[in-house]
Design a protein around this motif. Sequence first.
Motif, mmCIF file in Angstrom:
data_model
loop_
_atom_site.group_PDB
_atom_site.id
_atom_site.type_symbol
_atom_site.label_atom_id
_atom_site.label_comp_id
_atom_site.label_asym_id
_atom_site.label_seq_id
_atom_site.Cartn_x
_atom_site.Cartn_y
_atom_site.Cartn_z
ATOM 1 N N LEU A 78 0.820 -1.214 0.000
ATOM 2 C CA LEU A 78 0.000 0.000 0.000
ATOM 3 C C LEU A 78 0.855 1.265 0.000
ATOM 4 C CD1 LEU A 78 -2.936 -0.892 2.431
ATOM 5 C CD2 LEU A 78 -3.140 -0.215 0.032
ATOM 6 N N LEU A 79 1.849 1.331 0.869
ATOM 7 C CA LEU A 79 2.679 2.534 0.933
ATOM 8 C C LEU A 79 3.427 2.767 -0.373
ATOM 9 C CD1 LEU A 79 4.176 2.415 4.546
ATOM 10 C CD2 LEU A 79 2.525 4.055 3.641
ATOM 11 N N THR A 80 3.983 1.675 -0.921
ATOM 12 C CA THR A 80 4.718 1.807 -2.187
ATOM 13 C C THR A 80 3.807 2.298 -3.300
ATOM 14 O OG1 THR A 80 6.296 0.088 -1.582
ATOM 15 C CG2 THR A 80 6.031 0.547 -3.923
ATOM 16 N N MET A 81 2.633 1.699 -3.417
ATOM 17 C CA MET A 81 1.727 2.071 -4.499
ATOM 18 C C MET A 81 1.144 3.466 -4.307
ATOM 19 S SD MET A 81 1.981 -0.191 -6.687
ATOM 20 C CE MET A 81 2.455 -1.911 -6.937
ATOM 21 N N ILE A 119 -1.507 -7.369 -5.398
ATOM 22 C CA ILE A 119 -0.807 -6.267 -6.059
ATOM 23 C C ILE A 119 -1.813 -5.313 -6.705
ATOM 24 C CG2 ILE A 119 0.794 -5.663 -7.914
ATOM 25 C CD1 ILE A 119 2.192 -8.349 -7.414
ATOM 26 N N GLY A 120 -2.778 -5.889 -7.425
ATOM 27 C CA GLY A 120 -3.813 -5.057 -8.046
ATOM 28 C C GLY A 120 -4.603 -4.274 -7.020
ATOM 29 N N GLY A 121 -4.964 -4.926 -5.920
ATOM 30 C CA GLY A 121 -5.712 -4.242 -4.871
ATOM 31 C C GLY A 121 -4.927 -3.104 -4.243
ATOM 32 N N ALA A 122 -3.611 -3.305 -4.088
ATOM 33 C CA ALA A 122 -2.768 -2.269 -3.496
ATOM 34 C C ALA A 122 -2.658 -1.048 -4.401
ATOM 35 C CB ALA A 122 -1.376 -2.831 -3.202
ATOM 36 N N THR A 123 -2.838 -1.220 -5.696
ATOM 37 C CA THR A 123 -2.839 -0.061 -6.600
ATOM 38 C C THR A 123 -4.201 0.627 -6.618
ATOM 39 O OG1 THR A 123 -3.507 -1.327 -8.552
ATOM 40 C CG2 THR A 123 -1.164 -1.213 -8.085
ATOM 41 N N LEU A 124 -5.260 -0.137 -6.452
ATOM 42 C CA LEU A 124 -6.608 0.427 -6.561
ATOM 43 C C LEU A 124 -7.019 1.220 -5.322
ATOM 44 C CD1 LEU A 124 -8.386 -2.666 -8.150
ATOM 45 C CD2 LEU A 124 -8.014 -0.463 -9.266
ATOM 46 N N MET A 125 -6.693 0.723 -4.132
ATOM 47 C CA MET A 125 -7.201 1.351 -2.905
ATOM 48 C C MET A 125 -6.696 2.786 -2.705
ATOM 49 S SD MET A 125 -7.328 -1.852 -0.257
ATOM 50 C CE MET A 125 -7.737 -0.829 1.146
ATOM 51 N N PRO A 126 -5.381 3.024 -2.685
ATOM 52 C CA PRO A 126 -4.949 4.418 -2.501
ATOM 53 C C PRO A 126 -5.302 5.313 -3.682
ATOM 54 C CG PRO A 126 -3.051 3.004 -2.948
ATOM 55 C CD PRO A 126 -4.228 2.107 -2.755
#
Length: 519
Positions: free
Chosen positions: A69-72, A117-124
Amino acid sequence: MSETSLRPRLAGRREWTAVAVLCLPLLVVSMDVSVLFFAVPHIAESLAPTATQLLWMFDVYGFVLAGLLLTMGGVADRIGRRRLLLLGAVAFGVASALAAYAPSAGWLIAARALLGIGGATLMPSTLAIVRNLFADDGERAKAVGVWSAVMAGGVGIGPVISGVLLEHFWWGSVFLINVPVMLALLVVAPFLLPESRSVTSRVDLPSSVLSLLAILPVIHVLKSLAADGWSVSLLPYAVVGAGASVAFVRRQSRISSPMVDPRLFAVRGFGGSVVVQVIGMFGVMGNAILVTQYLQSVLGYSPLASALWSLLPSVAVGAAAPTAAVLSLRIGRPVVMASGFVLAAAGFAAMRLAEADSTIWVTLACASFVAIGLVSVATLVTEYAIGVAPADRAGSVSALVETAGELGGALGMAVLGSILGAVYAARLDALLPAGLPQQMHEAAAQTLGEAVVVAGQLGGARGEAVLEAARTAYVDGMHVSDLAAAAVLLVGAVVALVALPRHRSAEQRAAEEPALSGR
């Protein structure tokens, strides 16, 4: 200059339609946390996974999601929030199709990791875009309220959707349902959502690695504590997580484009809002782990029936988020958040009325108080955190808030689960019938689920005695855990009142913005 000219531009139909579109990917990302609950027997029959593989099917999605999450969030600020949202939609859609048609357990685990990975890009990305769509504080609060309600609702809806699909289709349908949602997002988003990015933001690879090394071991330790208690094997994970956390914090204060800007914590209320987020999600996930097992193993409801009944508090939650946003504009966010914590604490305390032979309505009423209170907190604390941040840091701040929520949820499951397990084992030892074989005695003392198995093996009056003892012991443990949760939430109420400013004036925001935007 007139007062009208200083007033932020109000949003129109386009902006609110954009919020509705952004809620679609958010809903499926949050659903995928819990969508496997009912699919496990079907997957086990089809793919024959080992016990370890089955565990990874559940955990790898949440691990990857929390770790990235932080990275994305930083990547979103750098390359553009809409662009990352579209890339995430492609990754999530492809991963969903791969999971749906997985030919082996290893394939499904890999697909679940790609889903993370996809979810971590979508949430933030979704939250950062919401932040940039609304200039007016009141409108942004309402929009974030909708975002928070959808986020919370997705976790509860996941098992229900899963159960309904499995009644009519094969297990892969619980993943395949994501594909049309992502396709719709790819078609609509380029025309409806504005692009925004930071011209100064950079993605620091060492910080990304350190954030993974800090978050993943901590999440693993907390999950293991909740499931099995402490063991020496967890010590290396704890040491790595703690060491990486220290190194991450030190690096953020030294580099020109930090993943988490330390200066944000100099803004009055920002650090307190992160603490409030951790405590709020502590209560949300702690309540979920306590109530779910109570409905199934104590009151005897099936998993699908439990999931359906659990949706009832969501009806009240849907109204709680926008109501909290409106009230915050009149009496201030800290007061509303503190009131939400107190209401949720009262719900936890009232769970002492739930006994082994109680009706489900007692539990649902108490759970409704908990849900209303904590969703009100989550709505306002999220809106405050992203509102205080400059627009060019919206992605990284959104990711920080969501990461704090992930850690708080894991902490809630670990702490309350550990208290529950300790009280359950101690009480059951005194309640089990005499003469029970030692092996059965030890098995029943592990979990309520194990006690149900032992009762089935014994049968007859002795089996009923074991089952009654286990249910009584679980309820006693749940009551102690509920009181512990109530105490933690009351601490959250104090933090909200003391650490968060009641109002942030336009002058304060104007003074803080330049200091945060430049480095």
